[in-house]
Each structure stands twice: as C-alpha cells, then as structure tokens.
Design an enzyme around this catalytic site. Structure first.
Site, PDB file in Angstrom:
ATOM      1  CG  ASP A 307      -1.995   1.056   1.157  1.00  0.00           C
ATOM      2  OD1 ASP A 307      -2.291   1.537   0.049  1.00  0.00           O
ATOM      3  OD2 ASP A 307      -2.548   1.407   2.221  1.00  0.00           O
ATOM      4  CD  GLU A 310      -0.823   5.313  -4.264  1.00  0.00           C
ATOM      5  OE1 GLU A 310      -0.334   5.668  -3.169  1.00  0.00           O
ATOM      6  OE2 GLU A 310      -1.547   4.311  -4.392  1.00  0.00           O
ATOM      7  CG  ASP A 420      -8.300   4.453   0.377  1.00  0.00           C
ATOM      8  OD1 ASP A 420      -8.165   3.220   0.506  1.00  0.00           O
ATOM      9  OD2 ASP A 420      -7.514   5.280   0.856  1.00  0.00           O
TER      10      ASP A 420
HETATM   11  C1  GLC Z   1      -4.863   3.442   2.783  1.00  0.00           C
HETATM   12  C2  GLC Z   1      -5.359   2.173   2.112  1.00  0.00           C
HETATM   13  C3  GLC Z   1      -6.420   1.528   2.968  1.00  0.00           C
HETATM   14  C4  GLC Z   1      -5.849   1.260   4.356  1.00  0.00           C
HETATM   15  C5  GLC Z   1      -5.330   2.538   4.973  1.00  0.00           C
HETATM   16  C6  GLC Z   1      -4.615   2.308   6.293  1.00  0.00           C
HETATM   17  O1  GLC Z   1      -5.855   4.401   2.813  1.00  0.00           O
HETATM   18  O2  GLC Z   1      -5.833   2.431   0.828  1.00  0.00           O
HETATM   19  O3  GLC Z   1      -6.870   0.344   2.374  1.00  0.00           O
HETATM   20  O4  GLC Z   1      -6.848   0.712   5.160  1.00  0.00           O
HETATM   21  O5  GLC Z   1      -4.408   3.160   4.096  1.00  0.00           O
HETATM   22  O6  GLC Z   1      -3.548   1.443   6.146  1.00  0.00           O
END
Ligand code: GLC
Length: 662
Positions: A307, A310, A420
């Site tokens: 995650d 980007e 998200d």
């Molecule tokens: C980002 C991710 C989400 C996750 C959050 C906390 O917003 O896209 O899926 O729950 O970070 O880690």
C-alpha cells in the site's frame, strides 16, 4: 499484430516483454505534433467506442472526458476525478476503425477522449520520449489478446485468495482478529482470510509486529490456519526514520533510499511519521526490501497487500518547512476571504505535492533519475520486487499479492484492489465499469473494497455490493477507520449474507477455472457486452452488465431501494435465481429487454445460450471444499471445459483440463 513506434529515448518500463523492432513508418491512425512535448490526435466517428484505461473513472466507453495517467492517492474520488491509483495507458477504439494503442510512458500522460472536441481524441505528454504500440486485429477481443501476448502472462493467485476475505482498518489486537473469525464461523458464513491493516505493526514500521497487541502472532496464524483462515498483512512503501530500526539503518547504510537533489535521503511523512522511500527503481534495493517479507513468511504468512506506493505523501520534511514559511507570510489577524483561501491552499498543498514529486531522485543503472519523470513506475516496481523475492522465499507455492498503485507490467506479479472507494451506490457501478478495462491490461486478480471503504455502509448497500463482489476474483470487504462496522455478521439477518457468499463458493470451480483459462490464453475474465455483440447497438452501449468468463452474464443491482432492474439479453439465456435459503431457480428468457425483479436477498445471473457451468457445494473455507464433486447447471447437452489444479502450486503446468457434459 503489434507494431512499435519509438520517439526520442524512452525509459524502459518493462511493460512489454516481447522484443519488437521499432517501425520507421508513421504511426497509423494518429496525427503527431511535437511542438510541445508530443501529442497524438485521432478523429473519432460518431459511433466509435473507446474502451480501456484500466482503473479510471467514468464509463466502460471512455468518450467524453479527460483522464490523467498519474498514480494518485485519491481518498475521495468522484466522477470528475482524472487520476486514480493505477496508470494503465491502453485504449481500444472500436467502430469505423478498430485498433488498440498502448502508450508506454512512465509518468503523466493525458487522454483527452472527445472532451475538448467531441470528435477528437488527443493523447499528450511533456516529453517526446515514448514508445507507442499499435495493435491491430479484426475484433476487440483479438486486439486485447494480441496486446496481452506482448505484455506477458497475468498473475495467478492461490485458490484460497478467491474465497471471501474480511478486512478493516484496523483489527487492533490478535483477539479482535479471533473475534472476527469466531463470529463468521458462528454464523457459518464462509471466510478464507482476515487482513491485518497497519496497526499490527509496531508504530507502523514495516516487518515489525506490535508486541503489545500481536505478541502471539505466530500462534494466531496457526490457530486461524486450522480454521481455514489465512492472515494477510499490509506492507507500506515508507520506512520509518528511527534510530535502531534495522530496516532504516540498513537502507541508510547501503544507500537504498530515494534521495533529494543533494543526495540526502528524501523524507516524507506517511502513517509512521517521517519515512524514507526504498528506491524500487534500483533492483538491488528492491530485492533487499523484498527479502524482508521473510520476517512474515517465516511465521507462515501466505499473502500480502502493498500500500501507499504511488507513493502517497502526506507532507515532506521540506514541505513542512515551506509550509511554515508561507504561513509566516500570511497577515496575522486578517479575516478576509482572501486570507482564508490562502491558508486553505497552503494546508491543502502539503499532500501529494508536485513540488515533492519533483524533488525525489532514484538511482537507475547508476544514473540519477527524477522521480516525477518515472512516477508511475514506483508502486509497480515495489510490487515486482516483492513478487521476485517471494518466489525465492516461497518457491513451491503461489503467494497472494496485490497492490494499490500499478502500471501495465505489474499484472505479471500481482493483482490490484481499486483503492479507497466510498460506501456509495455509484461506486458499485464504478467497480463494474473498471473490471473489463483492467482485464484488457492484464490485471485479472482485481476487486474493490466491498461495502465501500470510506463512510458508513448500509445493510442493503453491502448486500447489493456482494451481488457483484461474488463474481470478482478478489472478493474483500474492507472499511476505513471510524466507519460503521461492516462485517456481514454486524447486520440483521446475517443468513442473507451467508446465502450470497455461499453462492460465491458454489461458483468457485467455475470462477477459478475461468480465471486459469484467462491467464493461460490472455483472455478477459470480464467482458463488455459489445465485445461479443459488436453489431448490436444496445449491447455496445450497455454500461452496467458484463460477461463473466465465457458462460455467464451478470447484471447487478446498484441503486438503493430498487425492486429489480432492466436487463438486456443480447441472446436467449437461462436466468439463475438464488432464493433466500439457497435454492436455485431457473427461467429461460428470450433475447431482448426485461424487467427482472431482484429482491434484496436474492441474486440473479444468466447462463448464456447452450452453455453450462459447474457448481460445487459450499463450505466454510476453500480448504474445506470438495472440488471433485460437481454438478452442472445450464443448457442440456452443453459442454464445459474445467480447469483445475491443487490451488496452490507455483507450477501452472500442473493444471488439469477436463470436458464435462451436461
Ligand atoms: C490506505 C489504504 C487503505 C488502508 C489505509 C490504512 O488508505 O488504501 O486500504 O486501510 O491506508 O492502512
């Protein structure tokens, strides 16, 4: 037939795996202008459809808007959003002229698809260093297959990763995870995985585990596995700056972090506070980071989600300094709207700022490369490095891996989730529209946060979203911090959820088999209706139904309080209706328009003419399923070619193929 046209000295993204010699002839279909950067223009006929762009907003037909290919962390994306988490520069024009085009360019590229001028598509970028691939074929699917052939085979997850999965930001303790598992099992709702969001870590430090909250993680992993439930931890791109933290110290010592223009590691604020970003463009650094997953695979972890790659930047160290300087320029005590707007801009300007992306550098083959020039490579390369390392760490078995940011080429290493979203009805439809476009670019293991990530989900929204989610390879319910609990058992009458999720498990032999076929043959798991019925104007313009594999069509409900919906059948089909309690009812329906009643607790899908599909008995997890005892449903005399394997071996040559006859 794929032809390559090279302009300037393009960056080698690695998206294309075949060695294609560049042509010297002009690029067909496009007029080229190099006055400023480079632009490619093409006239569109009235009825031409422009498919593609993978993870983007708006329609299956992308005409009428402008899209920026620039991986962006956009928590609150809407119809007007121009960039999402992934950058997928493939388009397919179908109509008067039919062709595909892939613009292999590692940073911002704009697709103006009839927005500025309705009859003109213009694709442009700042630097005239780009490879353009033109793909020709007689039909859309053939063009996609040609393109997929040159970008390499799609990632195949383990079969358990096609089971139902539950996530939340966050299950704070090991006991909270146990509670989720217990409740699912209590309600007999199938479940294959629970996700660990950032709070399993010690202060959000990658590859650490909070002693206080997850001190017994190894035991938890074993306990869950015995229940048929895998745990899937998150890994974020940023490495916390903290003296004594081994990953930070090692990365620093070896020079594995991205730097600023003076060669000092670039510092950005993300969840852990100030972090450094591993330089995934530097293969050695990437592999170093990838091998750190060993800390978790050694405990028995079999899946990960990457995650914030980007990369998302809340603020940078330099940005904060600039922030205070700008703030000091604000006239103290000035209560004017002007001043208010200035303050707002200064605050908003901190996150994901272009200034920051312009001041990060990578080392590529010994040379410094500005991050902004290769922005769309970052999440892709992080995930590719992860996959390469996982192949070393777990050579015999497939590992579940998906990422938020991506670029074409990453589809060989992992899947993606679409970032998200919100608990909005419009985001159910958005997911449906993204699915075929993602498949065109090779991303087969895809899905959205079911039930929606941001804001509170209503019971009916989760149920209806599951009505689509049971068909998506990645089927995960995930929700954000501070939102209403959205696990299926949190709502009244959990048996309604159970019923729908059980249907997913019953369909698994089919879905898994179709997935394997698509990966092997470069096919699309989700197809727009117009791909099969290109002379049928209604099918061509259909934006809310899809073919799933070669045998099914789906038409999910995506509006609140709907009694059902209008469905267009481009051919005679057999409707299959899941009733409350699990019974399946069948009804033959002729080609044409129908209003199909679909009460909230039912799901209806359609078997295509002269086709049949295998069904299994559902179980609490894929581990507990019997994939050998199947029954066929659908048209009499129809045949189905079933692909099966043990669901886990890395060696895809072990897939067995068998024809079943109804
Ligand atoms: C980002 C991710 C989400 C996750 C959050 C906390 O917003 O896209 O899926 O729950 O970070 O880690």
């Amino acid at each position: 037939m794929v032809k390559k046209y090279t302009f300037g000295t393009p960056f080698n993204t690695g998206a294309i795996v075949e060695d294609i010699k560049a042509e010297s002839t002009p690029v067909p279909y496009f007029e080229i202008n190099t006055d400023e950067g480079i632009s490619f223009s093409c006239k569109l006929a009235d009825k031409d459809i422009v498919y593609g762009l993978g993870e983007a907003t708006r329609g299956i037909n992308k005409r009428g808007y402008v899209y920026n290919s620039y991986c962006s962390d956009d928590f609150c994306h809407m119809e007007t959003t121009k960039s999402l988490y992934g950058a997928h520069n493939f388009i397919l024009v179908e109509g008067k002229k039919t062709f595909g085009a892939f613009f292999d360019y590692p940073t911002r590229l704009t697709f103006d698809i009839g927005f500025t001028k309705a009859d003109t598509m213009r694709i442009y970028c700042d630097k005239a260093d780009i490879d353009v691939y033109i793909i020709e074929g007689s039909a859309p699917l053939e063009i996609v297959k040609e393109f997929r052939k040159v970008i390499g085979k799609s990632y195949v997850p383990p079969r358990w990763a096609m089971g139902y999965m539950q996530s939340r930001w966050s299950y704070y303790t090991a006991d909270a995870v146990r509670e989720v598992a217990k409740n699912y099992r209590k309600e007999s709702i199938p479940l294959d995985a629970i996700f660990l969001d950032i709070d399993y870590m010690d202060e959000y430090k990658d590859f650490t585990v909070s002693d206080e909250r997850f001190g017994d993680l190894p035991q938890l992993i074993d306990e869950m596995k015995a229940e048929g439930i895998r745990l899937v931890p998150i890994i974020d791109a940023g490495v916390k700056i903290e003296k004594g933290y081994d990953i930070y110290e090692e990365g620093l010592e070896k020079g594995y972090f991205c730097v600023d223009k003076d060669g000092k590691p670039f510092s950005a604020g993300v969840w852990p506070g100030l972090t450094h970003f591993p330089d995934f463009l530097n293969e050695e650094a990437g592999l170093w980071f990838g091998l750190k997953y060993k800390a978790l695979t050694d405990l028995g972890i079999e899946g990960f989600w990457n995650d914030m790659n980007e990369p998302a930047i809340f603020y940078s160290e330099k940005g904060i300094e600039r922030f205070y300087e700008k703030l000091a320029e604000i006239t103290n005590g000035d209560k004017s709207v002007d001043n208010y707007n200035k303050i707002k801009d200064i605050v908003n300007g901190l996150q994901n700022s272009q200034e920051d992306y312009n001041s990060i550098y990578h080392k590529v083959n010994g040379k410094l490369v500005k991050h902004n020039d290769i922005h769309n490579m970052y999440g892709y390369k992080m995930t590719e490095c992860t996959a390469k390392a996982l192949e070393k760490l777990r050579p015999e078995e497939r590992t579940l891996l998906f990422s938020r940011a991506s670029y074409v080429g990453m589809h060989r290493s992992a899947g993606i989730w679409t970032g998200d979203n919100f608990s909005w009805w419009s985001h159910i439809l958005l997911e449906l529209k993204q699915l075929p476009a993602l498949n065109m670019c090779g991303f087969l293991y895809v899905g959205a946060d079911l039930g929606g990530f941001g804001c509170d989900a209503s019971r009916d929204l989760v149920l209806r979203w599951l009505g689509l989610g049971i068909f998506t390879p990645l089927m995960r319910n995930h929700a954000a911090l501070c939102t209403r609990d959205q696990e299926c058992y949190q709502f009244e009458n959990p048996e309604d959820f159970k019923n729908i999720i059980e249907l997913r498990y019953r369909l698994l032999p089919y879905l898994y088999s179709e997935f394997l076929k698509c990966a092997e043959n470069d096919e699309m798991f989700f197809k727009p209706l117009g791909f099969e019925y290109k002379d049928d104007e209604v099918a061509r313009s259909c934006e809310d139904q899809l073919f799933v594999g070669n045998e099914l069509m789906i038409a999910p409900v995506y509006t609140q309080n709907a009694l059902g919906r209008y469905v267009y059948l481009p051919e005679d089909m057999r409707a299959v209706r899941l009733k409350k309690g699990g019974e399946l009812q069948f009804e033959d329906m002729p080609k044409g328009h129908h209003f199909v009643e679909i009460p909230l607790h039912e799901v209806v899908f359609f078997i295509r003419k002269d086709k049949c599909i295998p069904l299994a008995k559902s179980a609490l997890s894929t581990d507990a399923m019997d994939f050998d005892t199947l029954r066929l449903i659908g048209f009499e005399g129809a045949k189905y070619e079933l692909y099966t394997d043990d669901g886990i071996s890395s060696d895809l040559n072990k897939i067995e193929k068998k024809i079943w006859e109804n």
